[in-house]
Design a protein around this motif. Structure first.
Motif, PDB file in Angstrom:
ATOM      1  N   LEU A   1      10.552  -9.021 -25.101  1.00  0.00           N
ATOM      2  CA  LEU A   1       9.795  -9.823 -24.132  1.00  0.00           C
ATOM      3  C   LEU A   1       8.538  -9.095 -23.674  1.00  0.00           C
ATOM      4  O   LEU A   1       7.462  -9.690 -23.551  1.00  0.00           O
ATOM      5  N   ASP A   2       8.650  -7.780 -23.434  1.00  0.00           N
ATOM      6  CA  ASP A   2       7.487  -6.996 -23.013  1.00  0.00           C
ATOM      7  C   ASP A   2       6.434  -6.894 -24.109  1.00  0.00           C
ATOM      8  O   ASP A   2       5.244  -6.695 -23.832  1.00  0.00           O
ATOM      9  N   MET A   3       6.852  -7.002 -25.361  1.00  0.00           N
ATOM     10  CA  MET A   3       5.909  -6.973 -26.472  1.00  0.00           C
ATOM     11  C   MET A   3       5.218  -8.319 -26.690  1.00  0.00           C
ATOM     12  O   MET A   3       4.400  -8.477 -27.592  1.00  0.00           O
ATOM     13  N   GLY A   4       5.571  -9.315 -25.866  1.00  0.00           N
ATOM     14  CA  GLY A   4       4.889 -10.604 -25.909  1.00  0.00           C
ATOM     15  C   GLY A   4       5.572 -11.678 -26.719  1.00  0.00           C
ATOM     16  O   GLY A   4       5.000 -12.758 -26.921  1.00  0.00           O
ATOM     17  N   TYR A   5       6.813 -11.440 -27.166  1.00  0.00           N
ATOM     18  CA  TYR A   5       7.524 -12.451 -27.936  1.00  0.00           C
ATOM     19  C   TYR A   5       8.209 -13.441 -26.991  1.00  0.00           C
ATOM     20  O   TYR A   5       8.769 -13.052 -25.958  1.00  0.00           O
ATOM     21  N   SER A   6       8.188 -14.715 -27.344  1.00  0.00           N
ATOM     22  CA  SER A   6       8.833 -15.736 -26.521  1.00  0.00           C
ATOM     23  C   SER A   6      10.340 -15.712 -26.767  1.00  0.00           C
ATOM     24  O   SER A   6      10.820 -15.139 -27.752  1.00  0.00           O
ATOM     25  N   LYS A   7      11.082 -16.375 -25.890  1.00  0.00           N
ATOM     26  CA  LYS A   7      12.528 -16.431 -26.057  1.00  0.00           C
ATOM     27  C   LYS A   7      12.897 -17.150 -27.354  1.00  0.00           C
ATOM     28  O   LYS A   7      13.859 -16.785 -28.029  1.00  0.00           O
ATOM     29  N   THR A   8      12.146 -18.176 -27.709  1.00  0.00           N
ATOM     30  CA  THR A   8      12.425 -18.886 -28.962  1.00  0.00           C
ATOM     31  C   THR A   8      12.160 -17.991 -30.169  1.00  0.00           C
ATOM     32  O   THR A   8      12.932 -17.981 -31.134  1.00  0.00           O
ATOM     33  N   GLU A   9      11.068 -17.210 -30.139  1.00  0.00           N
ATOM     34  CA  GLU A   9      10.792 -16.276 -31.234  1.00  0.00           C
ATOM     35  C   GLU A   9      11.901 -15.243 -31.350  1.00  0.00           C
ATOM     36  O   GLU A   9      12.333 -14.889 -32.460  1.00  0.00           O
ATOM     37  N   ILE A  10      12.357 -14.742 -30.202  1.00  0.00           N
ATOM     38  CA  ILE A  10      13.448 -13.768 -30.219  1.00  0.00           C
ATOM     39  C   ILE A  10      14.698 -14.404 -30.810  1.00  0.00           C
ATOM     40  O   ILE A  10      15.393 -13.813 -31.638  1.00  0.00           O
ATOM     41  N   GLY A  11      14.988 -15.644 -30.389  1.00  0.00           N
ATOM     42  CA  GLY A  11      16.179 -16.321 -30.878  1.00  0.00           C
ATOM     43  C   GLY A  11      16.103 -16.666 -32.350  1.00  0.00           C
ATOM     44  O   GLY A  11      17.062 -16.452 -33.103  1.00  0.00           O
ATOM     45  N   MET A  12      14.946 -17.169 -32.810  1.00  0.00           N
ATOM     46  CA  MET A  12      14.826 -17.654 -34.186  1.00  0.00           C
ATOM     47  C   MET A  12      14.525 -16.536 -35.189  1.00  0.00           C
ATOM     48  O   MET A  12      14.990 -16.572 -36.321  1.00  0.00           O
ATOM     49  N   ILE A  13      13.730 -15.536 -34.763  1.00  0.00           N
ATOM     50  CA  ILE A  13      13.280 -14.520 -35.723  1.00  0.00           C
ATOM     51  C   ILE A  13      13.980 -13.187 -35.498  1.00  0.00           C
ATOM     52  O   ILE A  13      14.643 -12.660 -36.394  1.00  0.00           O
ATOM     53  N   ALA A  14      13.847 -12.650 -34.291  1.00  0.00           N
ATOM     54  CA  ALA A  14      14.372 -11.311 -34.041  1.00  0.00           C
ATOM     55  C   ALA A  14      15.868 -11.234 -34.272  1.00  0.00           C
ATOM     56  O   ALA A  14      16.368 -10.262 -34.844  1.00  0.00           O
ATOM     57  N   LYS A  15      16.612 -12.245 -33.839  1.00  0.00           N
ATOM     58  CA  LYS A  15      18.057 -12.197 -33.985  1.00  0.00           C
ATOM     59  C   LYS A  15      18.513 -12.567 -35.390  1.00  0.00           C
ATOM     60  O   LYS A  15      19.313 -11.888 -36.012  1.00  0.00           O
ATOM     61  N   HIS A  16      17.982 -13.682 -35.927  1.00  0.00           N
ATOM     62  CA  HIS A  16      18.439 -14.130 -37.244  1.00  0.00           C
ATOM     63  C   HIS A  16      17.996 -13.190 -38.357  1.00  0.00           C
ATOM     64  O   HIS A  16      18.618 -13.159 -39.419  1.00  0.00           O
ATOM     65  N   ALA A  17      16.919 -12.444 -38.151  1.00  0.00           N
ATOM     66  CA  ALA A  17      16.474 -11.502 -39.179  1.00  0.00           C
ATOM     67  C   ALA A  17      17.514 -10.423 -39.435  1.00  0.00           C
ATOM     68  O   ALA A  17      17.526  -9.802 -40.495  1.00  0.00           O
ATOM     69  N   GLY A  18      18.395 -10.201 -38.467  1.00  0.00           N
ATOM     70  CA  GLY A  18      19.422  -9.185 -38.645  1.00  0.00           C
ATOM     71  C   GLY A  18      20.721  -9.701 -39.229  1.00  0.00           C
ATOM     72  O   GLY A  18      21.590  -8.906 -39.589  1.00  0.00           O
ATOM     73  N   LEU A  19      20.869 -11.022 -39.333  1.00  0.00           N
ATOM     74  CA  LEU A  19      22.157 -11.568 -39.743  1.00  0.00           C
ATOM     75  C   LEU A  19      22.509 -11.225 -41.188  1.00  0.00           C
ATOM     76  O   LEU A  19      23.506 -10.563 -41.457  1.00  0.00           O
ATOM     77  N   TRP A  20      21.670 -11.650 -42.141  1.00  0.00           N
ATOM     78  CA  TRP A  20      22.022 -11.459 -43.547  1.00  0.00           C
ATOM     79  C   TRP A  20      21.968  -9.995 -43.978  1.00  0.00           C
ATOM     80  O   TRP A  20      22.840  -9.555 -44.751  1.00  0.00           O
ATOM     81  N   PRO A  21      20.984  -9.192 -43.528  1.00  0.00           N
ATOM     82  CA  PRO A  21      21.065  -7.756 -43.834  1.00  0.00           C
ATOM     83  C   PRO A  21      22.333  -7.118 -43.280  1.00  0.00           C
ATOM     84  O   PRO A  21      22.931  -6.247 -43.913  1.00  0.00           O
ATOM     85  N   ASN A  22      22.775  -7.576 -42.105  1.00  0.00           N
ATOM     86  CA  ASN A  22      23.981  -7.029 -41.508  1.00  0.00           C
ATOM     87  C   ASN A  22      25.209  -7.394 -42.326  1.00  0.00           C
ATOM     88  O   ASN A  22      26.059  -6.547 -42.630  1.00  0.00           O
ATOM     89  N   VAL A  23      25.313  -8.663 -42.699  1.00  0.00           N
ATOM     90  CA  VAL A  23      26.460  -9.117 -43.479  1.00  0.00           C
ATOM     91  C   VAL A  23      26.473  -8.437 -44.850  1.00  0.00           C
ATOM     92  O   VAL A  23      27.504  -7.922 -45.302  1.00  0.00           O
ATOM     93  N   ALA A  24      25.311  -8.434 -45.523  1.00  0.00           N
ATOM     94  CA  ALA A  24      25.234  -7.811 -46.850  1.00  0.00           C
ATOM     95  C   ALA A  24      25.529  -6.322 -46.776  1.00  0.00           C
ATOM     96  O   ALA A  24      26.295  -5.779 -47.583  1.00  0.00           O
ATOM     97  N   GLY A  25      24.915  -5.641 -45.785  1.00  0.00           N
ATOM     98  CA  GLY A  25      25.163  -4.206 -45.641  1.00  0.00           C
ATOM     99  C   GLY A  25      26.607  -3.911 -45.320  1.00  0.00           C
ATOM    100  O   GLY A  25      27.183  -2.945 -45.823  1.00  0.00           O
TER     101      GLY A  25
END
Length: 443
Positions: A252-276
């Motif tokens: 949030l302090d870096m200027g990302y909106s809650k929707t960006e955090i929800g759609m990009i920041a969080k989901h970007a970790g899902l498949w790398p996490n599962v695969a890893g």
């Protein structure tokens, strides 16, 4: 020890159970870490107050004190499922209560409610950790704990992603109620599941449930070895735990909106996490837990530097996705090997108490050190009343993440003692004593 193929190890009923128990275990913690911090920050609460709120998670540190109760007592349905049912029901009812409060005027009530949720969650973890340890074979501990940890992290996508997206369109009251409903799959498993076979071997007295787990651990390792193991458990996750303590406020302090955090920041970790996680679990079958601790520990330390870069990179969605993906991959692997090590270091006769002792120590950095992360970033005085105990100069986000990277080193150095690279003999602790039945052990 029977060697399983990766297909036999991965595709069985026990691994499905690990998915559901991991999800139930992770959801309430991420409500406390991700959802509440975003809610409070949006409501005007400062970072220092949000950081100090981490202290309400003290039940995760002290859960070993009441873990013997979980080893000793239970309803006819079984010790593990009894405590799982009680705590999951309590979480289903208590999480929605946050939605009826306001961040600034009700901050004192929020603290107490957060303590209650943490208490229910920590007690659920005691029962689930013991349940998982007892249903998995020794050779399945690595992969089973990888799957558990990945489900644990996936659960974080609900309060850390879906709930944040919903918060842009619904009231917080509705958001917390919807979030709590995700406890239902774990509750359903508890009701229809069966108790582990070994769970019937409960300590015959409360005194033995309190004393014997600690005495057995010290006798097995010796005082020096026991303290070294406990030190390793404390330090191994310290750096990455601090680095992610204020992740949502950082975005949030870096200027990302809650929707960006929800759609990009969080989901970007899902498949790398599962695969890893899946690859790491299969890797552990052949590599062994000791060597996995080295490799995965190095990765979880290096990915912290991505946050330091992100702090100076400006608003970049691609960079944000890459950093979060790397964090999910590296830290997920490190956590999986770490939990697998803890599982194999316990004696099945005292699973709940010994597992709780180790995970309590692992939670200490998240609860105590993380409470001061806000002060490290913004600076300020730590006060007791009107008296200033300590003044901390502001590091800012970039230097804070470099500090977190440096704090990964003590845990890695202790691997020379607790998990030497050439000393890996498989998933089972060679020093662990065989479990004793009540008739075999002395009063």
């Amino acid at each position: 020890m029977t060697t399983l193929s990766w297909r036999e190890a991965l595709f069985n009923r026990r691994m499905l159970i690990c998915i559901l128990t991991g999800f139930s275990s992770g959801l309430p913690l991420f409500v406390l870490i991700s959802l509440i911090s975003a809610w409070l920050r949006e409501g005007g609460v400062d970072l220092k107050e949000i950081g100090l709120l981490a202290l309400v998670q003290f039940p995760y540190i002290w859960k070993f004190l009441w873990a013997p109760l979980c080893d000793r007592y239970g309803l006819p349905m079984g010790r593990r499922r009894t405590w799982m049912l009680i705590t999951q029901t309590a979480l289903l009812l208590s999480i929605p209560a946050f939605g009826w409060l306001a961040p600034v005027p009700d901050i004192a009530t929020i603290r107490w409610l957060a303590v209650a949720v943490a208490l229910f969650s920590a007690t659920q973890d005691i029962a689930i950790d013991a349940f998982r340890r007892e249903i998995l074979r020794d050779e399945e501990q690595g992969l089973g704990n990888v799957i558990h940890v990945n489900a644990y992290k996936v659960a974080g996508l609900v309060p850390g992603s879906l709930s944040l997206i919903l918060a842009d369109h619904l009231s917080w009251n509705a958001v917390y109620s919807i979030t709590a409903l995700f406890m239902l799959p774990g509750l359903f498993l508890t009701l229809i599941g069966t108790e582990p076979e070994f769970s019937g071997h409960a300590p015959s007295t409360l005194r033995r449930a309190l004393v014997d787990p600690f005495r057995e651990f010290v006798q097995r390792k010796g005082w020096s070895g026991a303290l070294t193991v406990l030190g390793f458990v404390f330090f191994y996750k310290l750096g990455d735990s601090m680095a992610t303590a204020l992740a949502t406020p950082f975005y949030l302090d870096m200027g990302y909106s809650k929707t960006e955090i929800g759609m990009i920041a969080k989901h970007a970790g899902l498949w790398p996490n599962v695969a890893g996680g899946i690859l790491g679990g299969i890797w552990m079958i052949y590599l062994g837990i000791h060597r996995s601790l080295w490799v995965f520990g190095a990765l979880q330390a290096l990915v912290i530097l991505g946050f330091a870069w992100l702090a100076t990179a400006g608003h970049t969605l691609a960079g944000l996705a890459a950093v979060i993906g790397a964090e999910a991959f590296g830290v997920g692997l490190g956590t999986a090997a770490f939990v697998a090590y803890i599982a194999t270091a316990t004696n099945p006769a005292y699973t709940a108490t010994q597992f709780a002792l180790f995970t309590s120590l692992a939670a200490t950095p998240r609860t105590l050190a993380n409470a001061f992360t806000g002060f490290l970033v913004e600076g300020g005085d730590i006060k007791m009343g009107d008296f200033s105990l300590l003044h901390i100069e502001a590091l800012g986000w970039e230097r804070f993440f470099w500090l977190c990277f440096a704090l990964t080193l003590p845990g890695m150095l202790l691997l020379f003692k607790v998990a030497p690279w050439k000393g890996d003999k498989g998933t089972r602790d060679p020093e662990r004593l065989e479990p004793q039945t009540n008739s075999q052990s002395s009063e």
